[in-house]
Design a protein around this motif. Sequence first.
Motif, PDB file in Angstrom:
ATOM      1  N   ILE A 242       0.948  -1.153  -0.041  1.00 66.85           N
ATOM      2  CA  ILE A 242      -0.096   0.161  -0.058  1.00 66.85           C
ATOM      3  C   ILE A 242       1.138   1.258   0.019  1.00 66.85           C
ATOM      4  CG2 ILE A 242      -1.745   1.288   1.369  1.00 66.85           C
ATOM      5  CD1 ILE A 242      -3.160  -0.952   0.111  1.00 66.85           C
ATOM      6  N   GLU A 243       2.010   1.206   0.957  1.00 70.94           N
ATOM      7  CA  GLU A 243       2.680   2.225   0.885  1.00 70.94           C
ATOM      8  C   GLU A 243       3.398   2.579  -0.359  1.00 70.94           C
ATOM      9  OE1 GLU A 243       6.114   4.394   4.100  1.00 70.94           O
ATOM     10  OE2 GLU A 243       5.838   2.194   4.005  1.00 70.94           O
ATOM     11  N   ARG A 244       3.937   1.727  -0.969  1.00 69.88           N
ATOM     12  CA  ARG A 244       4.686   1.880  -2.300  1.00 69.88           C
ATOM     13  C   ARG A 244       3.891   2.513  -3.259  1.00 69.88           C
ATOM     14  NH1 ARG A 244       5.508  -3.350  -5.924  1.00 69.88           N
ATOM     15  NH2 ARG A 244       3.173  -3.043  -5.816  1.00 69.88           N
ATOM     16  N   ASP A 245       2.540   1.965  -3.740  1.00 72.49           N
ATOM     17  CA  ASP A 245       1.513   2.290  -4.499  1.00 72.49           C
ATOM     18  C   ASP A 245       1.199   3.660  -4.506  1.00 72.49           C
ATOM     19  OD1 ASP A 245       1.602  -0.184  -5.689  1.00 72.49           O
ATOM     20  OD2 ASP A 245      -0.188  -0.706  -5.586  1.00 72.49           O
ATOM     21  N   LEU A 246       0.747   4.078  -2.920  1.00 71.04           N
ATOM     22  CA  LEU A 246       0.576   5.615  -2.546  1.00 71.04           C
ATOM     23  C   LEU A 246       1.829   6.312  -3.008  1.00 71.04           C
ATOM     24  CD1 LEU A 246      -1.217   5.147   0.734  1.00 71.04           C
ATOM     25  CD2 LEU A 246      -2.237   5.800  -1.406  1.00 71.04           C
TER      26      LEU A 246
END
Length: 334
Positions: A242-246
């Motif tokens: 999630i952090e990467r995609d954000l």
Amino acid sequence: MRPTLAPFPTTRLRRTRASAALRDLTQENRLSVKDLIWPVFVRDGDNVEEPVASMPGVLRRSVDLVVKAAEEAAELGIPAICLFPYTDPSLKTETCEEAWNPDNLSNRAIRAIKAAVPEIAVMTDIALDPYNANGHDGIVRNGEILNDESVEALVRMAMAQADAGADILGPSDMMDGRIGAIRAALEAADHRNVTILSYSAKYASAFYGPFRDAVGATGALQGDKKTYQMNPGNSDEAIRLIERDLSEGADMVMVKPGLPYLDICRRVKDTFGVPTYAYQVSGEYAMIQAAVGNGWLDGDKVMMESLLAFKRAGCDGILTYFAPAAARMLRAGG
């Protein structure tokens, strides 16, 4: 938050459950029609409705009838419809070039819906499996699902959908780096307002079987998807994804499947506070419908309870095949 309670009988927790009015006043989470996204399957032809045997009540529709479905959704107040194509097997290749054909099923449906019902948001799926002779979400060579070559193809697919008028792109492929690549391409092409709802935490789940029937991918799939979809035993990995995609430009994030992964939904919302969605997938839907069909469950009550669970877990919205039925119940005050 830890509530302070006086001892019994000064505190009687049943007081606020004593009547319908009190229960309404103290309800913590509510479901609205505005929380719903309706997944719809599109196939070739004219005036065609074809039942999906493993998903009772779900149809594959030709483009003209998908437009009618979008009109129905808009009339019910459903804010978005999500398109999934049932591609003719003759168009499936190992290089997946039909995925970015401006006139493929999805792109024709996008244009037709936006022409007839411009107010509804059209969401699309970005993955190669509907167009892949191997049934995988990425390009396969010598048994390996290639990451970087797949991302290049996914960018082409995303741009064709954006050009057709899609409002929300839903990359569901789980390749590394695809969100950043798609976002950069959208910005370069002046598609600045196209939203990315990333399937960031998509698990290698056994709950997808009926969906693969619906898009015609069941027979084509060679092997499994465990090298790119998530291990069902992992939770911390979902937070990293999630952090990467954000960080790469996703506007909203998805957890898939839904009910078996409500703990992930809650962690995502609590950790990031971003728009968080879940997909109540085909297997979840089919299980409920099978039990209802056998008279074992009350269909309406179980449907609404299952959808409310997503809200309680922190979701801002749900992709669900129950969307029209739930919208009608909500309109009727159910």
